[in-house]
Write a protein that holds these residues in place. Structure first.
Motif, PDB file in Angstrom:
ATOM      1  N   MET A 126       0.829  -1.203   0.000  1.00  0.00           N
ATOM      2  CA  MET A 126       0.000   0.000   0.000  1.00  0.00           C
ATOM      3  C   MET A 126       0.864   1.254   0.000  1.00  0.00           C
ATOM      4  O   MET A 126       0.553   2.242  -0.682  1.00  0.00           O
ATOM      5  N   ARG A 127       1.943   1.238   0.759  1.00  0.00           N
ATOM      6  CA  ARG A 127       2.823   2.403   0.824  1.00  0.00           C
ATOM      7  C   ARG A 127       3.412   2.711  -0.545  1.00  0.00           C
ATOM      8  O   ARG A 127       3.602   3.872  -0.910  1.00  0.00           O
ATOM      9  N   HIS A 128       3.677   1.675  -1.322  1.00  0.00           N
ATOM     10  CA  HIS A 128       4.193   1.852  -2.679  1.00  0.00           C
ATOM     11  C   HIS A 128       3.211   2.641  -3.534  1.00  0.00           C
ATOM     12  O   HIS A 128       3.598   3.582  -4.243  1.00  0.00           O
ATOM     13  N   TYR A 129       1.930   2.307  -3.462  1.00  0.00           N
ATOM     14  CA  TYR A 129       0.933   3.004  -4.269  1.00  0.00           C
ATOM     15  C   TYR A 129       0.799   4.463  -3.846  1.00  0.00           C
ATOM     16  O   TYR A 129       0.667   5.361  -4.692  1.00  0.00           O
ATOM     17  N   TYR A 130       0.826   4.711  -2.550  1.00  0.00           N
ATOM     18  CA  TYR A 130       0.750   6.100  -2.093  1.00  0.00           C
ATOM     19  C   TYR A 130       1.954   6.904  -2.593  1.00  0.00           C
ATOM     20  O   TYR A 130       1.816   8.063  -3.001  1.00  0.00           O
ATOM     21  N   ARG A 131       3.132   6.302  -2.568  1.00  0.00           N
ATOM     22  CA  ARG A 131       4.329   6.999  -3.037  1.00  0.00           C
ATOM     23  C   ARG A 131       4.229   7.315  -4.528  1.00  0.00           C
ATOM     24  O   ARG A 131       4.636   8.391  -4.976  1.00  0.00           O
ATOM     25  N   ARG A 132       3.676   6.382  -5.296  1.00  0.00           N
ATOM     26  CA  ARG A 132       3.538   6.616  -6.729  1.00  0.00           C
ATOM     27  C   ARG A 132       2.529   7.723  -7.008  1.00  0.00           C
ATOM     28  O   ARG A 132       2.692   8.506  -7.951  1.00  0.00           O
ATOM     29  N   ILE A 133       1.480   7.795  -6.204  1.00  0.00           N
ATOM     30  CA  ILE A 133       0.518   8.900  -6.357  1.00  0.00           C
ATOM     31  C   ILE A 133       1.222  10.231  -6.123  1.00  0.00           C
ATOM     32  O   ILE A 133       1.103  11.170  -6.916  1.00  0.00           O
ATOM     33  N   ARG A 134       1.987  10.320  -5.023  1.00  0.00           N
ATOM     34  CA  ARG A 134       2.679  11.578  -4.717  1.00  0.00           C
ATOM     35  C   ARG A 134       3.712  11.931  -5.776  1.00  0.00           C
ATOM     36  O   ARG A 134       3.874  13.107  -6.125  1.00  0.00           O
ATOM     37  N   SER A 135       4.405  10.937  -6.277  1.00  0.00           N
ATOM     38  CA  SER A 135       5.445  11.212  -7.264  1.00  0.00           C
ATOM     39  C   SER A 135       4.864  11.632  -8.615  1.00  0.00           C
ATOM     40  O   SER A 135       5.599  12.119  -9.481  1.00  0.00           O
ATOM     41  N   SER A 136       3.556  11.452  -8.788  1.00  0.00           N
ATOM     42  CA  SER A 136       2.911  11.887 -10.029  1.00  0.00           C
ATOM     43  C   SER A 136       2.954  13.396 -10.171  1.00  0.00           C
ATOM     44  O   SER A 136       2.960  13.935 -11.280  1.00  0.00           O
ATOM     45  N   PHE A 137       2.954  14.094  -9.036  1.00  0.00           N
ATOM     46  CA  PHE A 137       2.846  15.550  -9.055  1.00  0.00           C
ATOM     47  C   PHE A 137       4.228  16.184  -9.047  1.00  0.00           C
ATOM     48  O   PHE A 137       4.819  16.435  -8.001  1.00  0.00           O
ATOM     49  N   GLN A 138       4.736  16.471 -10.245  1.00  0.00           N
ATOM     50  CA  GLN A 138       6.062  17.062 -10.390  1.00  0.00           C
ATOM     51  C   GLN A 138       6.003  18.559 -10.664  1.00  0.00           C
ATOM     52  O   GLN A 138       7.021  19.182 -10.949  1.00  0.00           O
ATOM     53  N   GLN A 139       4.788  19.165 -10.568  1.00  0.00           N
ATOM     54  CA  GLN A 139       4.608  20.598 -10.841  1.00  0.00           C
ATOM     55  C   GLN A 139       5.145  20.941 -12.233  1.00  0.00           C
ATOM     56  O   GLN A 139       5.813  21.968 -12.431  1.00  0.00           O
TER      57      GLN A 139
END
Length: 287
Positions: A126-139
């Motif tokens: 689950m932590r992996h999926y949350y990290r991938r969601i956050r890493s999607s936002f590169q501004q």
């Protein structure tokens, strides 16, 4: 870093979407013992997955005792509270989202306001999926594409939750100038994080700008300093909530004030009336 967490990070989606599923923000944190959020309400869905430690979650007249592998879901408009354990405070990740299909998707994985916890997920996965969601936002210059990517990872996260809780189961082109885009990101951050403790340092760090530069361009574009703009958001939202049956304490907590008395003083300064007086005036107008 918030003084209420030993670790805290959050990533904001800069793109406003009316799609079937859109991530608003996602984060990870380790709150201190007995750290409490609520009672309050949100106008979006908010999912937390516990990686380690313990805590309690309350919603819809139910209290859940959550531990590693448990996920609790806050529904829009539902009064909630969650509190870290005194001895072994939890470490969790979260994701907030909206969308006209969000409610249906959550019901498909077996959750509802009456049954808002899924147990048995694998914390590392689950932590992996949350990290991938956050890493999607590169501004980047392509926020719509970032929104799509984050929504895709959110779908995978929900799928994983559905598997864990199987027993419970029944864009527009960017046209803004660079400065407008930067200010829009800052405004969106404040609009989504007004319920939390927000500092200008945290805002600047999250968006990757120097504090002085951020304040200057923000005031040039909006006429207000970032913290003044945040105050305006909180007061306008408080005014809306005062039209409901929520208590003053609940309204204060829902707009980012831990102290109801301080909230009342600030609301009086902003509106010219104390919250209780403002509510009575509304009642009088309606009679």
């Amino acid at each position: 870093m918030s003084t209420e967490h030993t670790y805290f990070t959050v990533s904001i989606n800069p793109h406003e979407s009316n799609s079937e599923l859109s991530v608003l923000f996602s984060g990870e944190g380790k709150p201190i013992a007995l750290h409490n959020t609520g009672p309050g309400v949100h106008d979006y869905y908010l999912v937390h997955t516990v990686h380690s430690g313990n805590g309690t979650f309350e919603m819809h007249n139910r209290t859940y005792h959550c531990t590693a592998g448990d996920t609790f879901i806050i529904y829009p408009g539902e009064l909630f509270r969650y509190t870290a354990d005194a001895e072994n405070p939890w470490h969790y990740s979260w994701v907030a989202f909206t969308g006209y299909a969000a409610g249906v998707m959550l019901s498909q994985i077996g959750v509802s306001p009456q049954n808002a916890v899924i147990t048995g997920s694998v914390p590392r996965s689950m932590r992996h999926y949350y990290r991938r969601i956050r890493s999607s936002f590169q501004q980047s210059m392509y926020p719509a594409l970032e929104d799509m990517e984050a929504a895709g990872w959110l779908r995978l996260l929900l799928r994983e939750l559905g598997r864990a809780g199987a027993h419970q189961v029944k864009t527009k082109p960017a046209t803004e100038t660079e400065i407008q885009r930067q200010v829009s990101q800052a405004v969106r951050y404040l609009e989504l994080q007004y319920t939390q403790v927000v500092s200008i340092e945290q805002l600047a760090r999250t968006l990757g700008y120097h504090r002085t530069y951020l304040c200057k361009m923000f005031k040039q574009a909006t006429g207000l300093a970032p913290m003044q703009y945040l105050f305006k958001i909180r007061m306008e939202r408080a005014r809306q909530l005062l039209e409901t049956a929520m208590t003053i304490d609940q309204v204060a907590s829902s707009v980012g004030f831990n102290d109801a008395l301080y909230f009342s003083k600030q609301f009086h300064k902003w509106s010219g009336s104390a919250p209780s007086v403002y509510r009575k005036e509304l009642t009088g107008k309606g009679s």
